[in-house]
Design an enzyme around this catalytic site. Sequence first.
Site, mmCIF file in Angstrom:
data_model
loop_
_atom_site.group_PDB
_atom_site.id
_atom_site.type_symbol
_atom_site.label_atom_id
_atom_site.label_comp_id
_atom_site.label_asym_id
_atom_site.label_seq_id
_atom_site.Cartn_x
_atom_site.Cartn_y
_atom_site.Cartn_z
ATOM 1 N N GLU A 11 0.879 -1.268 -0.096
ATOM 2 C CA GLU A 11 -0.007 -0.118 0.233
ATOM 3 C C GLU A 11 1.023 1.082 -0.061
ATOM 4 O O GLU A 11 0.526 2.177 -0.538
ATOM 5 C CB GLU A 11 -1.147 0.111 1.153
ATOM 6 N N ASP A 12 2.015 1.072 0.757
ATOM 7 C CA ASP A 12 2.543 2.511 0.952
ATOM 8 C C ASP A 12 4.153 2.721 0.139
ATOM 9 O O ASP A 12 4.475 3.688 0.108
ATOM 10 C CB ASP A 12 3.186 2.492 2.522
#
Length: 747
Positions: A92-93
């Site tokens: 996600e990051d």
Amino acid sequence: MENVNQREVTEEEMIDQEFQELLNSYLATKHRKRVEIITKAFNFANQAHKGIKRRSGEPYIMHPLAVAKIVCNEIGLGSTSICAALLHDVVEDTDYTIEDIENIFGPKIAQIVDGLTKISGGIFGDRASEQAENFKKLLLTMSNDVRVILIKIADRLHNMRTLGSMLPNKQYKIAGETLYIYAPLANRLGLYKVKTELENLSFKYEHPEEYREIEEKLNATSAVREKVFQDFTAPIIAQLNKMGLKYHILARVKSIYSIWNKMQTKHVPFEEIYDLLAVRIIFEPRKLDEELNDCFDIYVTISKIYKPHPDRLRDWVSHPKANGYQALHVTLMGNNGQWIEVQIRSERMNDVAEQGFAAHWKYKDGGGGEDEGELEKWLRTIKEILDDPQPDAMDFLDTIKLNLFASEIFVFTPKGELKTMPQNSTALDFAFSLHTDIGCHCIGAQVNHKLVPLSHKLQSGDQVEILTSKSQRVQPQWLTFATTARARSKVAAILRKDRKTYQKEGEEILNEFLKAEEIQPEATVIGKLCKLHNIKNEEEFLIAIGNKSIVLGESDKNELKEKPGANWKKYLTFSFGGGNKEKTEEKEPQEKEKIDTKEILILTEESIRNNYLMAECCHPIPGDDVLGYIDENERVIIHKRQCPVAAKLKSSYGNRIIATEWDTHKSLSFLVYIYINGIDRMGLLNEITQVISRRLGVNIRKLNLETNDGIFEGKFQLYVHDVEDVKAICNNLLKIPGVKSVTRVEE
């Protein structure tokens, strides 16, 4: 420059130390020692998050490390889950993809990380429909691999432990969401310790003062509790030693959140909660297959020392709860005249109680197998609900929530098969649990050979036979009888289908009726008929015609015959009314000011009078812990933080929640409800009204007192300025002889 390097070295040392602690914890477990893959996952995540900081200022990798430690120590999972926890934010990051994770760590870890990525950013999106979609994703990923949700709960637990660094409105959103979804989920998966901590932390952020008050009172009474514990357990210890068992005895103190909950629901002060202390006996069975017998032997032994409560033996040993929980609970009368609950568990049962389904894996052969029998049933129920998507997302959540919170009862079929049902289940729920067809056509039930209606609530131990009839149809009132998620969703789906059929039939009947009268089926015509039959909209009108509750006849024909002069009147009303409306709608948006949800809203006398609404559901007053909610019309509505409506809003519309503070100076009056009870005597009512009106100068709006067998209870509606007034009223009323408790209630 030197300082910067110095700080980087310190951070690296801190990260390495945290990782070393994780490895040591893992090596102390019974799992296969797969240190290499855990180290590889750590190095990969550390590299991916390098240079990124959390809001608190610490390196980001400290979060995945903390989650991995919770997964290992507090949930008891193995290397696959620890790796997935370390990698849970990478996709996600950062720029890495699921394919990268699969190539490096294999398909199993990638599948779990993928599940975690899909449900990241909190379960709930900005709008309710998105929220339901995300929730479905969560449950579907759960059904693929239960470890996804176990790691997600660990992630939430760490976020709650570090919630102090967040903005206040974010704190309320996250705390509300935790109480609404994550704590019940943890409970349903058997993670009792995690559930308790999540509840306590949510409560601490939502009601800091009440939390502190209860904490102080618990600390102040701890010495007395310790003495009660020592005195109570001394003779038990002597007897258990004689039995030759290996065991240990613990004192379990009720959690701050559940104490507060009990104070709210029972309307009692802290001092009147008598089950603060429970005793837990955890033993090693003499032989593995003697575990159950040992539980009952201990029960027999201790009930010779203290008298057991006849109605409070809970046998979760022979019939484990749906989350796998096993224990024998018995309530004994101590020498101090108070009932004390004793929980008897083996070491295995204790692990299952604290680590839930994760602990079952520990006791499978080789420690690697995974068995979730009861969980599978639960997931099947959820899948059934997901197969029938509902239009209203909040309804969807509520149905799920019903099943999350429910504790179980055991009922038997006519052939003697045991079925587990949620508490408060009705005969109708039982019918749908057997088969949808049986549910649709049931007309009643025989419980323990007695005829009962479908709304009859079942009790543990009931034997239930469902009676059906082919001519029976699902009725709208069944929605009030159904309590389980399965029955409610099935009934709702059938009713929706029926409504569509009736609507279609109604449309055909209406068209034929209008055709015979040579009238065009225009909106104004249908509007007239709706008004005549007092029905709010066209859809409901057509359904009523379709299900024959309305039969079109002479009165309808008369209504539709044109009245002289109606045309110009109708035209004028329409044109003038419509024009005005358009003007006001053009003007309105300019008056609305945009409210920044990041800032704290200060509630002053003027803003309360002019800008904000006090919620009808919980009647907040100055001094209450409150929050603001911006509704669709950009109005700010003030709710108490513990209000059930606010709990839903926090979970569903977190981005519309604003932190609020009071700044009022006793010029406005607010309505509150006070509940009072005690021992009745002559002149008591007079004294109560004297204290409220004369001494405290408070206006009484309504007063309702009644006595029964020497005990009185009553409710007042009073106008006060703030919480301080309420405290003063309660404290002064408690000084009146005979008054036992005074509390503020919702209504």
